[in-house]
Design an enzyme around this catalytic site. Structure first.
Site, PDB file in Angstrom:
ATOM      1  N   TYR A  32       1.067  -1.082   0.115  1.00  0.00           N
ATOM      2  CA  TYR A  32      -0.265  -0.015   0.172  1.00  0.00           C
ATOM      3  C   TYR A  32       1.072   1.412   0.194  1.00  0.00           C
ATOM      4  O   TYR A  32       1.661   1.260   0.162  1.00  0.00           O
ATOM      5  CB  TYR A  32      -1.339  -0.159   1.099  1.00  0.00           C
ATOM      6  CG  TYR A  32      -0.455  -0.050   2.447  1.00  0.00           C
ATOM      7  CD1 TYR A  32       1.066  -0.114   2.863  1.00  0.00           C
ATOM      8  CD2 TYR A  32      -0.228   1.690   2.821  1.00  0.00           C
ATOM      9  CE1 TYR A  32       1.089  -0.544   4.536  1.00  0.00           C
ATOM     10  CE2 TYR A  32       0.261   2.089   4.183  1.00  0.00           C
ATOM     11  CZ  TYR A  32       0.687   0.832   5.189  1.00  0.00           C
ATOM     12  OH  TYR A  32       1.037   1.166   5.498  1.00  0.00           O
ATOM     13  N   ARG A  51       7.966   4.004  -4.610  1.00  0.00           N
ATOM     14  CA  ARG A  51       8.207   3.240  -3.532  1.00  0.00           C
ATOM     15  C   ARG A  51       7.528   1.680  -3.925  1.00  0.00           C
ATOM     16  O   ARG A  51       7.400   1.070  -3.859  1.00  0.00           O
ATOM     17  CB  ARG A  51       8.380   3.780  -1.729  1.00  0.00           C
ATOM     18  CG  ARG A  51       8.264   2.271  -0.710  1.00  0.00           C
ATOM     19  CD  ARG A  51       8.124   3.704   0.526  1.00  0.00           C
ATOM     20  NE  ARG A  51       7.250   4.400   0.244  1.00  0.00           N
ATOM     21  CZ  ARG A  51       6.487   4.347   1.689  1.00  0.00           C
ATOM     22  NH1 ARG A  51       7.346   4.843   2.373  1.00  0.00           N
ATOM     23  NH2 ARG A  51       5.499   5.526   2.062  1.00  0.00           N
ATOM     24  N   ARG A 100      -8.075 -20.841  -1.910  1.00  0.00           N
ATOM     25  CA  ARG A 100      -7.444 -20.611  -0.426  1.00  0.00           C
ATOM     26  C   ARG A 100      -5.722 -21.115  -1.108  1.00  0.00           C
ATOM     27  O   ARG A 100      -5.562 -22.624  -1.063  1.00  0.00           O
ATOM     28  CB  ARG A 100      -7.384 -20.790   0.854  1.00  0.00           C
ATOM     29  CG  ARG A 100      -6.339 -20.100   2.221  1.00  0.00           C
ATOM     30  CD  ARG A 100      -6.737 -20.322   3.086  1.00  0.00           C
ATOM     31  NE  ARG A 100      -5.876 -20.131   4.016  1.00  0.00           N
ATOM     32  CZ  ARG A 100      -5.155 -20.606   5.018  1.00  0.00           C
ATOM     33  NH1 ARG A 100      -5.540 -22.230   4.539  1.00  0.00           N
ATOM     34  NH2 ARG A 100      -3.801 -20.594   5.903  1.00  0.00           N
ATOM     35  N   LYS A 150       6.316  -1.861   1.769  1.00  0.00           N
ATOM     36  CA  LYS A 150       5.775  -1.568   2.513  1.00  0.00           C
ATOM     37  C   LYS A 150       3.716  -2.142   2.346  1.00  0.00           C
ATOM     38  O   LYS A 150       3.126  -2.143   1.570  1.00  0.00           O
ATOM     39  CB  LYS A 150       5.620  -0.378   1.897  1.00  0.00           C
ATOM     40  CG  LYS A 150       4.611   0.428   2.936  1.00  0.00           C
ATOM     41  CD  LYS A 150       3.745   2.402   2.457  1.00  0.00           C
ATOM     42  CE  LYS A 150       3.606   3.455   3.433  1.00  0.00           C
ATOM     43  NZ  LYS A 150       3.147   3.345   4.580  1.00  0.00           N
ATOM     44  N   GLU A 182      11.725   2.561  14.368  1.00  0.00           N
ATOM     45  CA  GLU A 182      10.756   3.521  13.572  1.00  0.00           C
ATOM     46  C   GLU A 182       9.535   3.815  15.069  1.00  0.00           C
ATOM     47  O   GLU A 182       9.136   2.638  15.256  1.00  0.00           O
ATOM     48  CB  GLU A 182      10.549   3.370  12.471  1.00  0.00           C
ATOM     49  CG  GLU A 182       9.486   1.818  12.438  1.00  0.00           C
ATOM     50  CD  GLU A 182       9.515   1.763  10.488  1.00  0.00           C
ATOM     51  OE1 GLU A 182      10.309   2.980   9.774  1.00  0.00           O
ATOM     52  OE2 GLU A 182       9.664  -0.084  10.516  1.00  0.00           O
ATOM     53  N   LEU A 206      10.963   1.117   7.405  1.00  0.00           N
ATOM     54  CA  LEU A 206      10.276   1.749   5.796  1.00  0.00           C
ATOM     55  C   LEU A 206      11.233   2.906   5.628  1.00  0.00           C
ATOM     56  O   LEU A 206      11.862   3.900   6.346  1.00  0.00           O
ATOM     57  CB  LEU A 206       8.891   2.334   6.326  1.00  0.00           C
ATOM     58  CG  LEU A 206       8.686   2.464   4.672  1.00  0.00           C
ATOM     59  CD1 LEU A 206       7.526   0.737   4.291  1.00  0.00           C
ATOM     60  CD2 LEU A 206       7.067   2.726   5.029  1.00  0.00           C
TER      61      LEU A 206
END
Ligand code: PDD
Length: 286
Positions: A32, A51, A100, A150, A182, A206
């Protein structure tokens, strides 16, 4: 009602649909980006697009849309929803082959799922957290080892925010092997003797788009920057501290694990960097 984007369509949010077999839903198999909007324009769009491409590559996913197409969708959602201040959230998952399975589906026959929506946040630029500062607590960093990607695996960061809230704080700084990695959804900095210290880039954190811009502006303003890890004890003894992210820009930290920093109010470096960041990034907003 909000208009959202799903796989090529602009729809009212209540009509948007994704399969229950989507790998984003079943396996957090997706990435995301969050891009902020100020004055109806996108901040640091190209950094976020770059990114995103990197996150997709690292997970062997194909980029379903190029930079220009993504920009068009971002702008269209901002326009339709009348966003002046807020965010655009974008998520791309590995899609669904209707069942799945741990094994990745064939990308030739299973296209990724692309979802975008806006969040209106009036007062994003001028908010109480920025004026008053936030309190953080230290927690163990229990995330996986590829934090440079991310991904939508945000359970531990969510738990971290809840631990912070329970402790009467606003956010948590995560600690691994004695050093701060972070914040739960932001990069962490301290300031001592005028020097800005923040952890160096690696797979431990990140690679914040706001971080890159803020460090560039700091160096341009002749501020000293040291990219190295620091401990919570060093942070508690610092003159000031702050966090950066697309949704908070630069936000001062005034207390760490109950210990006030300096005089317990937002410091001059964080305050100045926030002003510079907002001024400069508005100039290049698109
Ligand atoms: N979070 N570190 C983590 C773990 C993050 O989740 C984020 C962003 C950042 C800052 O990155 P950037 O400057 O590119 O926003 C650092 C977003 C805002 C979120 O999850 O909502």
């Amino acid at each position: 009602m909000r208009t959202v984007y799903v796989n090529g369509d602009y729809l009212p949010e209540t009509e948007a649909r994704v399969s229950i077999f989507d790998r984003g839903f079943l396996m957090a198999d997706g990435v995301y980006e969050v891009t902020s909007v100020l004055g109806g324009k996108l901040i640091d769009f190209d950094g976020h697009a770059a990114r995103l491409d990197r996150s997709l590559r690292e997970l062997d996913m194909q980029a379903p849309l190029g930079r220009d197409a993504l920009l068009d969708i971002h702008r269209e959602l901002v326009r339709i929803n009348g966003i002046d201040e807020g965010m655009v959230y974008l998520q791309i998952t590995r899609g669904s082959d209707g069942d799945r399975d741990f094994v990745f589906p064939d990308p030739e026959t299973t296209p990724p799922t692309v979802v975008l929506f806006t969040q209106a946040k009036p007062g994003l630029a001028d908010n109480p957290a920025a004026r008053e500062g936030i309190k953080v607590v230290g927690i163990d960093d229990l995330r996986w080892a590829r934090r440079d990607i991310k991904t939508v695996q945000l359970l531990y960061p969510s738990m971290g925010k809840m631990m912070a809230r329970k402790a009467g704080a606003d956010d948590a700084w995560m600690v691994e092997d004695g050093f701060v990695t972070e914040g739960t959804s932001n990069n962490a900095y301290i300031v001592k003797g005028g020097r800005i210290v923040t952890r160096e880039l690696s797979s431990d954190i990140l690679h914040g788009i706001t971080r890159a811009a803020v460090l560039r502006f700091a160096r341009e303003a002749q501020m000293a920057v040291e990219e190295r890890p620091f401990t919570l004890a060093e942070a508690q003894a610092a003159d000031e501290a702050f966090v950066t992210s697309a949704s908070t820009f630069v936000t001062p930290v005034i207390e760490i694990d109950g210990v006030p920093l300096g005089d317990g109010t937002p410091g001059p470096v964080a305050t100045r960097l926030r002003e510079i960041y907002l001024d400069e990034s508005l100039k290049t907003a698109i």
